[in-house]
Design a protein around this motif. Structure first.
Motif, PDB file in Angstrom:
ATOM      1  N   TYR A 162       0.945  -1.070   0.108  1.00 33.86           N
ATOM      2  CA  TYR A 162       0.024   0.150  -0.006  1.00 33.86           C
ATOM      3  C   TYR A 162       0.902   1.353   0.203  1.00 33.86           C
ATOM      4  O   TYR A 162       1.927   1.393   0.869  1.00 33.86           O
ATOM      5  CB  TYR A 162      -0.930  -0.116   1.180  1.00 33.86           C
ATOM      6  CG  TYR A 162      -1.559   1.294   1.764  1.00 33.86           C
ATOM      7  CD1 TYR A 162      -2.014   2.241   0.867  1.00 33.86           C
ATOM      8  CD2 TYR A 162      -1.431   1.551   3.086  1.00 33.86           C
ATOM      9  CE1 TYR A 162      -2.231   3.434   1.167  1.00 33.86           C
ATOM     10  CE2 TYR A 162      -1.928   2.961   3.624  1.00 33.86           C
ATOM     11  CZ  TYR A 162      -2.375   3.743   2.523  1.00 33.86           C
ATOM     12  OH  TYR A 162      -2.903   5.118   3.129  1.00 33.86           O
ATOM     13  N   GLY A 164       0.746   5.744  -1.495  1.00 30.85           N
ATOM     14  CA  GLY A 164      -0.127   6.722  -1.864  1.00 30.85           C
ATOM     15  C   GLY A 164       0.500   8.101  -2.382  1.00 30.85           C
ATOM     16  O   GLY A 164       1.642   8.123  -2.083  1.00 30.85           O
ATOM     17  N   ARG A 165      -0.343   8.862  -2.741  1.00 33.20           N
ATOM     18  CA  ARG A 165       0.115  10.215  -2.978  1.00 33.20           C
ATOM     19  C   ARG A 165      -0.905  11.279  -3.006  1.00 33.20           C
ATOM     20  O   ARG A 165      -2.352  10.801  -3.256  1.00 33.20           O
ATOM     21  CB  ARG A 165       0.383  10.214  -4.492  1.00 33.20           C
ATOM     22  CG  ARG A 165       0.312  11.724  -5.280  1.00 33.20           C
ATOM     23  CD  ARG A 165       1.433  11.877  -6.473  1.00 33.20           C
ATOM     24  NE  ARG A 165       1.218  13.152  -6.672  1.00 33.20           N
ATOM     25  CZ  ARG A 165       1.544  14.108  -6.315  1.00 33.20           C
ATOM     26  NH1 ARG A 165       2.663  14.244  -5.618  1.00 33.20           N
ATOM     27  NH2 ARG A 165       1.489  15.425  -6.730  1.00 33.20           N
ATOM     28  N   GLY A 166      -0.658  12.355  -2.548  1.00 34.83           N
ATOM     29  CA  GLY A 166      -1.757  13.442  -2.251  1.00 34.83           C
ATOM     30  C   GLY A 166      -1.342  14.445  -3.547  1.00 34.83           C
ATOM     31  O   GLY A 166      -0.576  14.904  -3.968  1.00 34.83           O
ATOM     32  N   GLN A 197      -3.530   4.652  -2.742  1.00 32.62           N
ATOM     33  CA  GLN A 197      -4.416   5.636  -2.568  1.00 32.62           C
ATOM     34  C   GLN A 197      -4.182   7.361  -2.950  1.00 32.62           C
ATOM     35  O   GLN A 197      -3.019   7.795  -2.744  1.00 32.62           O
ATOM     36  CB  GLN A 197      -4.355   5.692  -0.937  1.00 32.62           C
ATOM     37  CG  GLN A 197      -5.563   6.747  -0.418  1.00 32.62           C
ATOM     38  CD  GLN A 197      -5.482   6.981   1.230  1.00 32.62           C
ATOM     39  OE1 GLN A 197      -4.459   6.868   1.982  1.00 32.62           O
ATOM     40  NE2 GLN A 197      -6.594   6.960   1.750  1.00 32.62           N
ATOM     41  N   THR A 199      -5.130  10.701  -2.295  1.00 31.97           N
ATOM     42  CA  THR A 199      -5.818  11.531  -1.082  1.00 31.97           C
ATOM     43  C   THR A 199      -6.064  12.808  -1.691  1.00 31.97           C
ATOM     44  O   THR A 199      -5.696  13.950  -1.076  1.00 31.97           O
ATOM     45  CB  THR A 199      -4.971  11.762   0.305  1.00 31.97           C
ATOM     46  OG1 THR A 199      -3.628  12.229  -0.297  1.00 31.97           O
ATOM     47  CG2 THR A 199      -4.674  10.356   0.801  1.00 31.97           C
ATOM     48  N   GLU A 202      -7.519  14.887   1.221  1.00 32.95           N
ATOM     49  CA  GLU A 202      -6.456  15.579   1.977  1.00 32.95           C
ATOM     50  C   GLU A 202      -6.280  16.731   1.184  1.00 32.95           C
ATOM     51  O   GLU A 202      -6.089  17.874   1.946  1.00 32.95           O
ATOM     52  CB  GLU A 202      -5.341  14.493   2.013  1.00 32.95           C
ATOM     53  CG  GLU A 202      -4.075  15.149   2.741  1.00 32.95           C
ATOM     54  CD  GLU A 202      -2.894  14.556   2.673  1.00 32.95           C
ATOM     55  OE1 GLU A 202      -2.764  13.451   1.863  1.00 32.95           O
ATOM     56  OE2 GLU A 202      -1.724  14.696   3.373  1.00 32.95           O
ATOM     57  N   LYS A 203      -6.038  16.902   0.094  1.00 29.92           N
ATOM     58  CA  LYS A 203      -5.536  17.755  -0.697  1.00 29.92           C
ATOM     59  C   LYS A 203      -6.773  19.322  -0.723  1.00 29.92           C
ATOM     60  O   LYS A 203      -6.552  20.138  -0.683  1.00 29.92           O
ATOM     61  CB  LYS A 203      -5.067  17.706  -1.989  1.00 29.92           C
ATOM     62  CG  LYS A 203      -3.725  16.936  -2.048  1.00 29.92           C
ATOM     63  CD  LYS A 203      -2.629  17.598  -1.180  1.00 29.92           C
ATOM     64  CE  LYS A 203      -1.635  16.617  -0.542  1.00 29.92           C
ATOM     65  NZ  LYS A 203      -0.738  17.120   0.382  1.00 29.92           N
ATOM     66  N   GLN A 287      -6.251   7.940   6.038  1.00 26.60           N
ATOM     67  CA  GLN A 287      -4.665   7.331   5.659  1.00 26.60           C
ATOM     68  C   GLN A 287      -4.543   6.030   6.123  1.00 26.60           C
ATOM     69  O   GLN A 287      -3.781   5.161   5.572  1.00 26.60           O
ATOM     70  CB  GLN A 287      -3.476   8.417   5.551  1.00 26.60           C
ATOM     71  CG  GLN A 287      -2.409   8.047   4.953  1.00 26.60           C
ATOM     72  CD  GLN A 287      -1.446   9.081   4.727  1.00 26.60           C
ATOM     73  OE1 GLN A 287      -1.848  10.171   4.324  1.00 26.60           O
ATOM     74  NE2 GLN A 287      -0.261   8.862   4.580  1.00 26.60           N
ATOM     75  N   CYS A 312       7.185   4.277   1.913  1.00 25.77           N
ATOM     76  CA  CYS A 312       6.754   5.864   1.786  1.00 25.77           C
ATOM     77  C   CYS A 312       7.949   6.434   2.269  1.00 25.77           C
ATOM     78  O   CYS A 312       8.872   6.051   2.686  1.00 25.77           O
ATOM     79  CB  CYS A 312       5.603   5.794   2.722  1.00 25.77           C
ATOM     80  SG  CYS A 312       5.903   5.428   4.380  1.00 25.77           S
ATOM     81  N   GLN A 316       5.949  10.321   6.053  1.00 29.41           N
ATOM     82  CA  GLN A 316       4.309   9.979   6.379  1.00 29.41           C
ATOM     83  C   GLN A 316       4.464   8.878   7.622  1.00 29.41           C
ATOM     84  O   GLN A 316       3.288   8.273   7.978  1.00 29.41           O
ATOM     85  CB  GLN A 316       4.291   8.948   4.994  1.00 29.41           C
ATOM     86  CG  GLN A 316       4.230   9.950   3.703  1.00 29.41           C
ATOM     87  CD  GLN A 316       2.981  10.782   3.906  1.00 29.41           C
ATOM     88  OE1 GLN A 316       1.812  10.578   4.408  1.00 29.41           O
ATOM     89  NE2 GLN A 316       3.552  12.206   3.747  1.00 29.41           N
ATOM     90  N   PHE A 320       1.514   6.323  10.244  1.00 36.49           N
ATOM     91  CA  PHE A 320       1.683   4.880  10.425  1.00 36.49           C
ATOM     92  C   PHE A 320       1.918   4.495  11.896  1.00 36.49           C
ATOM     93  O   PHE A 320       1.442   3.062  12.289  1.00 36.49           O
ATOM     94  CB  PHE A 320       2.293   4.167   9.144  1.00 36.49           C
ATOM     95  CG  PHE A 320       1.788   4.486   7.945  1.00 36.49           C
ATOM     96  CD1 PHE A 320       0.584   4.106   7.742  1.00 36.49           C
ATOM     97  CD2 PHE A 320       2.360   5.248   6.986  1.00 36.49           C
ATOM     98  CE1 PHE A 320      -0.305   4.644   6.546  1.00 36.49           C
ATOM     99  CE2 PHE A 320       1.814   5.630   5.919  1.00 36.49           C
ATOM    100  CZ  PHE A 320       0.495   5.216   5.735  1.00 36.49           C
TER     101      PHE A 320
HETATM  102  N1  TRP Z   1      -0.492  11.897   2.429  1.00 42.03           N
HETATM  103  C1  TRP Z   1       0.415  11.444   1.499  1.00 42.03           C
HETATM  104  C2  TRP Z   1       0.826  12.711   0.737  1.00 42.03           C
HETATM  105  O1  TRP Z   1       0.246  13.852   0.910  1.00 42.03           O
HETATM  106  C3  TRP Z   1      -0.435  10.424   0.481  1.00 42.03           C
HETATM  107  C4  TRP Z   1      -0.708   9.073   1.039  1.00 42.03           C
HETATM  108  C5  TRP Z   1      -1.792   8.566   1.398  1.00 42.03           C
HETATM  109  C6  TRP Z   1       0.542   8.125   1.452  1.00 42.03           C
HETATM  110  N2  TRP Z   1      -1.591   7.253   1.673  1.00 42.03           N
HETATM  111  C7  TRP Z   1      -0.113   6.877   1.730  1.00 42.03           C
HETATM  112  C8  TRP Z   1       1.843   8.169   1.037  1.00 42.03           C
HETATM  113  C9  TRP Z   1       0.481   5.818   1.984  1.00 42.03           C
HETATM  114  C10 TRP Z   1       2.639   7.024   1.576  1.00 42.03           C
HETATM  115  C11 TRP Z   1       2.028   5.660   1.805  1.00 42.03           C
HETATM  116  O2  TRP Z   1       1.419  12.386  -0.269  1.00 42.03           O
END
Ligand code: TRP
Length: 473
Positions: A162, A164-166, A197, A199, A202-203, A287, A312, A316, A320
């Motif tokens: 898992y 992600g990226r904002g 994911q 987000t 979030e943004k 998240q 990640c 971040q 977690f």
């Molecule tokens: N909050 C992260 C960001 O702004 C995005 C993100 C969501 C993320 N879930 C994640 C990053 C899990 C790493 C792992 O870029």
């Protein structure tokens, strides 16, 4: 009574204990202020002392009001007592050192573990593949519970990835790809599902964006991620704004996390204040939720105990640490983590990289000419002021951004080592080192653009459709 209390307290996490001490302190104050009977106050004080003792035994630290246990805290904004310490949280990275953040110190402060040679060798044995250059070069440098993932994997138990990226804008730079390049490698060598994911919520909460715009960026960014080469049968990409309302599992996990984290805790971990909107305050639960397989019943056949591994950036980690603290209390496995270092800005490892400053990095949309100009003009040099001095004293790879970028993107270990020696000895000049970087990044970015061009809206839609992947659980 004290025994049974202590016995019960032993099962509490440091964060829960911290909470209990704080609450008890408030209770004592209220009793005193309300002029309660003396024996009632005394009993409450005894309880407070006992809680403080358990806190000390569990964490090895004295309880300090407003300062949650150390491995959960990021230096609170403005309250940093150690001026020279680096500051790291999901929104800011600050260091006064030109070499960048001191990562060994960060490992100690965050309470994570170093990715050492033993672990890298173990990954090599388990997968039968040469470790990725990000592992060989310490770019992924810290972890939590990676050995558990390997134990399980060696016993034929699967897991999932898992990350992600904002999606804050269309403009992605090469540094944004680090975790995805690595996730692709992990997906290939372990042959496991990957969940990404986006987000956009979030943004929307943090930036001046409409929900529509944030969702649009999510879909645009998805194209850049897909261009990293993920297998459509093994990868699910989702937008929070889109997927959360349709999943039968996701929201349940969000509320479970929400029930077990207090406002005091997120204040301590993320530095939120009373005047932050409640959207931000509850966002960490969103998240956290993808760390649990039951958030994706379509992929995991409703199973809730599939282990999760999260590659990640180290920034971040606060999300977690919170997730791992909550997991056992909601009866779910803790996610494991692999942390990467920060990608430095062209201007130097202690300056902030910003997507709104086109000169602060190499963007995925840059032309070969822009790449060349930016590197020649803006890449911070560890070389000397004059050729004579450079030949005499040599350059400094530790602060040289072109060299740092090469450690991220030049695959050939021998070549990298040769460059390092030649630069350090003064034989290689800054302009020559920059030329090597330009010739490495131009084809890398061009190939990315070529692949991105092939990604249609229809493909994005397929990647983002909730569905079973090519794995049976
Ligand atoms: N909050 C992260 C960001 O702004 C995005 C993100 C969501 C993320 N879930 C994640 C990053 C899990 C790493 C792992 O870029």
């Amino acid at each position: 009574m004290a025994d049974s209390l202590n016995c019960h307290l032993e099962s509490l996490s440091p964060l829960e204990l911290f909470e209990r001490v704080t609450e008890q302190g408030e209770k004592v104050r209220a009793l005193k202020a309300g002029k309660a009977p003396k024996d009632e106050i005394d009993a409450a004080v005894r309880m407070l002392l006992s809680l403080k003792l358990s806190y000390k035994t569990t964490t090895g630290q004295d309880y300090q009001a407003g300062l949650p246990p150390k491995d959960l805290v990021l230096m609170n904004n403005g309250t940093s007592k150690e001026e020279e310490e680096d500051f790291v949280d999901p929104w800011n990275v600050q260091t006064s050192n030109a070499k960048g953040v001191d990562y060994d110190k960060l490992i100690v402060r965050f309470g994570s573990s170093k990715i050492d040679t033993d672990l890298i060798n173990r990954i090599e044995r388990a997968t039968g593949q040469k470790p990725h250059r990000f592992l060989r070069r310490g770019i992924f440098f810290s972890h939590r519970d990676m050995d558990q993932i390997l134990d399980a994997y060696e016993n034929k138990k699967s897991f999932y990835l898992y990350t992600g990226r904002g999606p804050s804008s269309q403009a992605m730079h090469i540094g944004h790809l680090i975790q995805f390049i690595f996730a692709k490698w992990l997906q290939e060598v372990f042959d496991v599902p990957l969940i990404i994911q986006l987000t956009d919520d979030e943004k929307y909460l943090w930036k001046d964006l409409t929900t529509e715009k944030a969702y649009e960026y999510a879909k645009e960014n998805a194209k850049d991620l897909i261009a990293c080469g993920f297998d459509i049968n093994k990868t699910f990409i989702f937008s929070d704004l889109d997927y959360l309302g349709t999943s039968t599992g996701f929201y349940k996990n969000i509320v479970k996390v929400q029930k077990h984290v207090t406002f005091n805790q997120v204040k301590g971990i993320f530095g939120f204040t009373d005047s932050d909107c409640i959207g931000k305050i509850s966002f960490p639960a969103i998240q956290a939720a993808p760390s649990f397989s039951s958030s994706f019943p379509q992929i995991f056949n409703g199973k809730e105990n599939i282990q999760c591994l999260i590659p990640c950036g180290i920034d971040q980690d606060p999300y977690f640490r919170m997730t791992r603290d909550v997991a056992p209390r909601i009866g779910l496995p803790k996610p494991a983590l692999l942390h990467s270092v920060f990608f430095p800005a062209l201007q130097g490892a202690q300056t902030k990289m910003s997507a709104s400053d086109p000169n602060s990095s190499i963007f995925l949309t840059d032309t070969p000419k822009q790449i060349k100009t930016k590197i020649n003009k803006h890449a911070f040099s560890g070389g000397r002021d004059t050729i004579e001095e450079h030949r005499k004293y040599g350059g400094n790879c530790d602060v040289d951004v072109s060299f740092m970028y090469l450690t991220f993107f030049l695959e050939d270990d021998d070549r990298l080592e040769q460059l390092k020696q030649a630069y350090t000895s003064g034989e290689l000049l800054t302009g020559e080192l920059k030329k090597v970087l330009i010739e490495t990044l131009q084809p890398f970015v061009a190939a990315h653009q070529e692949r991105r061009k092939q990604i249609t809206d229809e493909m994005v839609k397929q990647f983002m459709t909730p569905r079973k992947l090519a794995f049976d659980f």
